[in-house]
Structure formats: structure tokens, C-alpha cells
Design an enzyme around this catalytic site. Sequence first.
Site, PDB file in Angstrom:
ATOM      1  N   SER A 493       0.824  -1.210   0.000  1.00  0.00           N
ATOM      2  CA  SER A 493       0.000   0.000   0.000  1.00  0.00           C
ATOM      3  C   SER A 493       0.859   1.261   0.000  1.00  0.00           C
ATOM      4  O   SER A 493       1.733   1.418  -0.835  1.00  0.00           O
ATOM      5  CB  SER A 493      -0.962  -0.047   1.188  1.00  0.00           C
ATOM      6  N   ASP A 579      -9.272  -3.197  -6.890  1.00  0.00           N
ATOM      7  CA  ASP A 579      -8.846  -2.485  -5.691  1.00  0.00           C
ATOM      8  C   ASP A 579      -9.298  -1.023  -5.775  1.00  0.00           C
ATOM      9  O   ASP A 579      -8.904  -0.286  -6.671  1.00  0.00           O
ATOM     10  CB  ASP A 579      -7.319  -2.551  -5.579  1.00  0.00           C
ATOM     11  N   HIS A 624      -7.902  -5.071  -1.003  1.00  0.00           N
ATOM     12  CA  HIS A 624      -6.713  -4.224  -1.094  1.00  0.00           C
ATOM     13  C   HIS A 624      -5.454  -5.036  -0.830  1.00  0.00           C
ATOM     14  O   HIS A 624      -4.522  -5.031  -1.625  1.00  0.00           O
ATOM     15  CB  HIS A 624      -6.841  -3.074  -0.091  1.00  0.00           C
TER      16      HIS A 624
END
Length: 661
Positions: A493, A579, A624
Site C-alpha cells: 500500500s 482495488d 486491497h
Amino acid sequence: MQQKTKLFLQALKYSIPHLGKCMQKQHLNHCNFADHYYNRIKLKKYHLNKCLQTKPKISELARNIPSRSFSCKDLLPIKQENEKSLSKNMDAFEKVRTKLETQPQEEYEIINAEIKHGGFVYYQEGCCLVRCKDEEADNDNYEVLFNLEELKLDQPFIDCIRVAPDEKYVAAKIRTEDSEASTCVVVKLCDQPVMEASFPNVSSFEWVKDEEDEDVLFYTFQRNLRCHDVYRATFGDNKRNERFYTEKDPSYFIFLYLTKDSRFLTMNIMNKTTSEVWLIDGLSPWDPPVLIQKRIRGVLYYVEHRDDELYILTNVGEPTEFKLMRTAADTPAIMNWDLFFTMKRNTKVIDMDMFKDHCVLFLKHSNLLYVNVIGLADDSVRSLKDGKLVPMTVFHKTDSEDLQKKPLLVHVYGAYGMDLKMNFRPERRVLVDDGWILAYCHVRGGGELGLQWHADGRLTKKLNGLADLEACIKTLHGQGFSQPSLTALTAFSAGGVLVGALCNSNPELLRAVTLEAPFLDVLNTMMDTTLPLTLEELEEWGNPSSDEKHKSYIKRYCPYQNIKPQHYPSIHITAYENDERVPLKGIMNYTKKLQEAITKHTEDTGEGYQAPNIILDIHPGGNHVIEDSHKKITAQFKFLYEELGLDNTNVFEDLKKFLKF
């Protein structure tokens, strides 16, 4: 502990019956605590040695909200000597370490959500929500409450469980690995448990009970990753479901938190730097909520309750001189975050469950597997940029010889004021057993050393995190931990920003990189306000659309913007098709531009140059980050071992054993 690091709390003493009257008279605005309770203020001093345990652990796969759960039933009077508690903590730590070291490897597994309430334990067994008596928790004698297959989802799992006060109902949030969307089901507990209701797209939820012993469920509704609406619902003969509150500012989100004693439900409205808390009376949930302090830019605070006292954890003001919050609450239980983290650094041995989202995990896994830790006190890594001490945690076998020839996997995050995750993962155990060194760099932008540590690594200070990461890796190599040709860097991320930036600025430090759902195109993402999280994250990255200074600064470090023809480490990127947090388009654009730059550099360098491998592994689904994906973990291991030229004869067999294929 030195005297200067002692913490002081102030407590607001108030009468619950009078609070109820206050709530009845006020509408959805300031309920003036100062007018009603000024004369009831009672100051107390506490030595913060050990805070309340958090609620039973639940999966961290839900929305990544920087919430800090705390309470105070283990607060000790300041006169008590901390040496005894310190010794007690160390004894407990040694017991845990011994248990982990003697536990058979095959028994390691990731535990799903469970919660204890009354005399029962509620948890997931197979595809069912079940409960059993507490004393029979280790047996197979359980009662099935709900079959998850009724929801027609692909491999559903329970993410969170909440039980109504009198155990008339249980609510469970259910989701799948390939989606962030959650469904909350409410089950009536009776001789034949039955699903009473289900609500889609629920984020946080909590139970309270009203004056007539009716259970009331409060929950937040999540739309496009944004939680702006709070609902409350009742069941049985008096069934209803109504919207309770809507937040108008798109840069804020809402999460619900029930105080440890279940006396109040707090409605926390916040963004990355500012918060506002409303109290909902757990005994009178139909009364209007009470505002503790209206939002003030830069002021974060969280509320806890015990014995008719409110405790507030905040990031501003001195413990005994606090002015900003006097408007509404007249300083109930102020504790300053900076002092908290000063104490935490100097103490070294702390209760790792308290304020779990903001604890430095130097010691949590120490000796879990043969550890050597650097990063405490004067042994911290010193950043080459400005002399700032940067903590780092290092794991390796104690019997390892010639560490310079061992492979090194460096972890980094450095964003949102959140700690770098060092929770136990089976695959990390496999790497350590196979001789790897694992390093965790707690760079600026994270939350390990308090809010200032975060502030020093966000907006126009984001390059500090990059300098810290570079310093950490160079220091590791300088102290004899591996070498560049055996060094890999990993992140997920937002951690991808620093990793991508380092690949542009100092690629010679690395041999390989693994990224998962990485944030790589900061500039274009933050200029696109149609994306669900752009407005919410302006406080972290800046607003390049309206602020030229922010735009110019982002251009200096944005991974996508700074790709150029040069040598790069080999990079393996895991991305997810749908995502919503980090759109696939940005990752694909980055990969394409990087491959073009590598091709150009290969042509310019000429014959004999070995180009790095750039792999984009796209997984289906809308999640995610999927921590437990066997396919993802296997692909990353294969990539790392091949790129570093390591023997993988036994590693995949060990991986299968740990991950229980």
C-alpha cells in the site's frame, strides 16, 4: 523511569443521572459540560504503567482506521513503584517466549475473530458462527448459531463479532478475501437461533441497551470506502432501522467505539489530523448525543470512561494546562501523547496491547525466534539527512555465522502515523528458519514515536522518510547485516511510495523488491478527486490541485514521476483487479513506464547488461491486501529466491507445512 517522563491524567468527575438530564435537554449540538459539571471536576494523578487490555483480537483485514483503543482499569496510583510492574511484565514476557519456543511448528495458525461475553465464547468454526461455554472452549462441544453459506458468498469469513448486553442477539460482520464489502448479520439467540436481519456495507458496529431493556444496534454504513452515515436498529416486535447521523464533510469518516465498561458509545468523526467525538448514553440511546469538543484543525482526541469519569487521550496541550478543550468538556482526563511516547521510549518494556495501533514493537517479538534487536536508545540508526535517530528492529538466528553473507529482507511503511506491522506471520518464520535476516525500519511518517514522528514524514516532509530508509539500509550493511546483492525490500500500500522512491534514487542498495497493492502514482492520484480516498488523504500527501508548493514537492519523490533510464532492482508487484484504494490503472501505468525506462537503459548500456525482471501479478477481486493468500506468498518467495540466487530446496515444503495447504 526518570521523573520527567511521568504521565499525569486529569479526570472529570460527573454524575451519570445528571448527564442523562443534560442529554434530554440538548439537541444535536454542544451539551455544555462546563455549565453543569464545573464544580464536579476532580483532578487525579496517575502513573501510566499498564492500560486496559483491548477487546479480544479481531481480524485486521477491515478498514485501516487509525483508531487507538484504550482504557484505564489497570491504571496504578503514581506512588506505586514501577519496578514491580516492570518485573511482572518481564516474567509474563518470558512465559510467552518459552511457550512459543516450545510450541510445535505445525500448530501455528492465524486465528479468526472471536469474543467472550457472559459465560460463552463466540467464534467461527468452519463455515459457521458458533458459541460454546467458556470452560469448554478447547472442546468440540459448540452450538451453531448461523451458517455463513446462507449469504451465498465465496469463502466467507467472520471479521468481527459483537454480542448484545443480555445475549439476546449476536451481530457478526462477514466478508470475503476478494472484497472489502462486509455484511452484518444479526442472529437471535434462542433454542433455535435464527437470522433476524442483515445489513450490507457495514464498517463498525456496537450494541447498547435502552431503558426498557431493548437492544439497539448502532452501525456505520460504508459507501465507496467512505463512512459518513450512522444508523441505529432494533429487532423483534419493535423492529426499526433509521439513520442517526450523516457527516457532511467528505474528508472525514466515522467509526463507532464502545467504552470498555460499555457505559458510553462514542461516535468518532475524524480525518488524518482532526477529530470530533460525540457521546451516546449507553443507558439512554434514544437521547441526543453529547458533543465533547467540536473539531479543531490539528486536534486529535479519543474518549474512554471508567467509574463515572471520562478519560481523554489527545495530541495537544500539557496535562495540567489544557485550554483548547475547555469549551465543551472542561478538560476531562487529559493525557498528552508526546509525554506518552517519551515514557514509552525510555521504559523499553511496555504492555504491547495498550494503544495497540501506536505501540513501538521493539520487544513484542524479541526472542520469538532467535532475535538480535538494534534500535533502542543510543543504538538507534542515525539518519544521514539530519542526524535524527531512527528505530529499527532486526530478527535473525542467534547461531547464524557470517551475517554479511545472509539474505536480508527489509520492511517499511512510513505513512498515516501507523506503525509498521510486525505481527506474526508463518511465512516470516519460514524465512528466519532458512537463514534470512528480517529488518523493520520505523521511519518518519509512521507512528512508532508519536504524532510528531508522523508529522515529520508527511506533506512537505515526506522526503524525511526516504532519507530514513536509505540510512537504515546503509547502516545495516555497514554493521555487517548482509550486502546489496543479497538485500530485498518489501512494502504494501502506502509503503510503496518510499520503496518506489528509493528504487529511483538509490537502486544500488537493493537486488530485489516485492510490493503489494503499492501506491506509486501519488501526483495523479491526489489530483483526481473522483477517487474515493483522495479528499480524505489530503492531510497526508497534500493538495496538488490547489497548492503549487504541494504539487512541486510531490513531484520530487513520486515514484511514477521520477522513473528514468537507469539500473533498477528486479521488482515483483502484486495488484488486485478491483482495488478501490489503489486503482489498478496507476500500477499498470507505473509498470509500463518502468519497463520502457529499463529497455532504454539496456539499449544504451549495450551487450552484456542483464536487465532486471519486472513482474506484475494481477489477482482477481476487489480487496486491497490479502495477507493469507497462498498463491501470493508462494509467488513472492519464488521471486525472491530466484533473484537472490538462493537454494530453495526445502523452503517450499516448509512453507506448505506452515500455511497448511
